[in-house]
Design an enzyme around this catalytic site. Structure first.
Site, short mmCIF file in Angstrom:
data_model
loop_
_atom_site.label_atom_id
_atom_site.label_comp_id
_atom_site.label_asym_id
_atom_site.label_seq_id
_atom_site.Cartn_x
_atom_site.Cartn_y
_atom_site.Cartn_z
N ASN A 201 0.87 -1.18 0.00
CA ASN A 201 0.00 0.00 0.00
C ASN A 201 0.90 1.23 0.00
O ASN A 201 1.66 1.44 0.95
CB ASN A 201 -0.88 -0.03 1.26
CG ASN A 201 -1.84 1.14 1.29
OD1 ASN A 201 -1.68 2.13 0.57
ND2 ASN A 201 -2.84 1.03 2.14
N ALA B 238 -3.34 17.98 -10.15
CA ALA B 238 -2.27 18.48 -9.27
C ALA B 238 -1.27 17.36 -8.97
O ALA B 238 -0.05 17.57 -8.98
CB ALA B 238 -2.87 19.02 -7.98
N SER C 228 0.04 11.78 -16.35
CA SER C 228 -1.15 11.84 -17.21
C SER C 228 -1.04 13.13 -18.02
O SER C 228 -0.43 14.10 -17.55
CB SER C 228 -2.42 11.87 -16.36
OG SER C 228 -3.51 12.30 -17.15
N TYR D 85 -6.60 15.40 -9.06
CA TYR D 85 -5.83 14.44 -9.88
C TYR D 85 -4.77 15.15 -10.71
O TYR D 85 -3.61 14.73 -10.75
CB TYR D 85 -6.83 13.70 -10.77
CG TYR D 85 -6.24 12.61 -11.64
CD1 TYR D 85 -5.88 11.37 -11.11
CD2 TYR D 85 -6.07 12.81 -13.02
CE1 TYR D 85 -5.36 10.38 -11.92
CE2 TYR D 85 -5.56 11.82 -13.83
CZ TYR D 85 -5.21 10.60 -13.29
OH TYR D 85 -4.69 9.61 -14.09
N ASN E 165 3.19 3.41 -10.44
CA ASN E 165 1.99 3.35 -11.29
C ASN E 165 0.68 3.50 -10.52
O ASN E 165 -0.31 3.96 -11.09
CB ASN E 165 2.00 2.01 -12.05
CG ASN E 165 0.67 1.71 -12.68
OD1 ASN E 165 0.32 2.28 -13.71
ND2 ASN E 165 -0.13 0.83 -12.06
N LYS F 279 -0.65 14.69 -10.80
CA LYS F 279 0.08 14.23 -11.99
C LYS F 279 1.12 15.27 -12.42
O LYS F 279 2.19 14.91 -12.91
CB LYS F 279 -0.91 13.90 -13.11
CG LYS F 279 -1.81 12.71 -12.78
CD LYS F 279 -0.99 11.48 -12.39
CE LYS F 279 -1.82 10.24 -12.15
NZ LYS F 279 -0.99 9.09 -11.75
#
Ligand code: NAP
Length: 236
Positions: A52, A146, A131, A144, A79, A148
């Site tokens: 985790n 921010a 991304s 999200y 990933n 990436k």
């Protein structure tokens, strides 16, 4: 292409991570896939550990196991990632915190946990799964995007910090790839994306895995601090 290399992939249970794990294994690497849930596949070159990315103790345990077994790590693919999308005015603080915790702090946690093992390798490669939205932004993805953008900045930072030790660090910026993450998107969003994609289709996980194979292998031995877009030309 990866004969003799030891690779760790976070979020290797499904989607893009699974494809990368299998691609690396088929190309001769010994792959450790860090999963939260039990994966639905097996391969003789892939072992699965519970990992985790938000649990620093858990990361330390896995690092110790890899140290004892292999003494080094050659490839790390950060990933694991999630989305909790909503327009900014409706975005709940809990959704901001969760996405930052997994997608951004998780990458810091994992790199910090494994960097000494990566530096034991003669030539190591770190790949942060970013991304296109980390470069271009995207309505509804403040949290999200921010994270990436953040993992791209971390990849460039590590390229500078560890380059002299022959550790390379790059990011992949996928566009829209068919996985569980994109299956939940409304049809209208998908139509708009396809209209803005010169190749007029979504990518598949193997397109991203091929890019990861290039960045992980010695084929890219003079490439570091870069962002490789795998997006069908989206937003050109
Ligand atoms: P996915 O199918 O939803 O898989 C996400 C993976 O992340 C799963 O393996 C999941 O593990 C793992 N994960 C989530 N929380 C974790 C945690 N706390 N610790 C460890 N692992 C955790 O998504 P995907 O599409 O393959 O996405 C993979 C990466 O590509 C993500 O970073 C995503 O942001 C990025 N990406 C995807 C697209 C796309 O269009 N699909 C586009 C750009 C970037 P479990 O299965 O064990 O829960």
């Amino acid at each position: 292409m990866l004969n003799g290399k030891i690779a760790l992939i976070t979020g290797g249970s499904r989607g893009i991570g699974k494809e990368i794990a299998l691609k690396f294994a088929e190309n001769g690497a010994t792959v450790i896939s860090g999963d939260l849930i039990d994966p639905d596949y097996s391969h003789e070159n892939v072992s699965h550990v519970k990992l985790n990315v938000t649990d620093r103790e858990n990361i330390k345990e896995i690092a110790n196991e890899i140290k004892e077994k292999y003494g080094r790590l050659d490839i790390l693919v950060n990933n694991a990632g999630i989305t909790r999308d909503s327009l900014l005015q409706r975005m709940k603080e809990a959704d901001w915190d969760l996405v930052i915790d997994i997608n951004l702090k998780g990458v810091y946690n994992v790199m910090q946990g494994f960097v000494s093992l990566l530096l034991k390798s003669k030539a190591s490669s770190v790949i942060n799964m970013a991304s296109v939205v980390g470069v271009d932004g995207n309505a509804g993805q403040t949290n999200y995007a921010a994270t990436k953008g953040g993992v791209i900045a971390m990849a460039k930072t590590w390229a500078k910090e560890f380059g002299r030790k022959n550790l390379r660090s790059n990011a992949i910026a996928p566009g829209f790839i068919e996985t569980n993450m994109t299956h939940v998107l409304p049809e209208k969003v998908v139509e708009t994306v396809l209209a803005n994609t010169p190749l007029r289709k979504m990518g598949d996980a193997e397109d991203v895995a091929n890019a990861a194979l290039y960045l992980a292998s010695d084929m890219s031995k003079f490439v570091t601090g870069q962002v490789l877009r795998v997006d069908g030309g989206l937003n050109l």
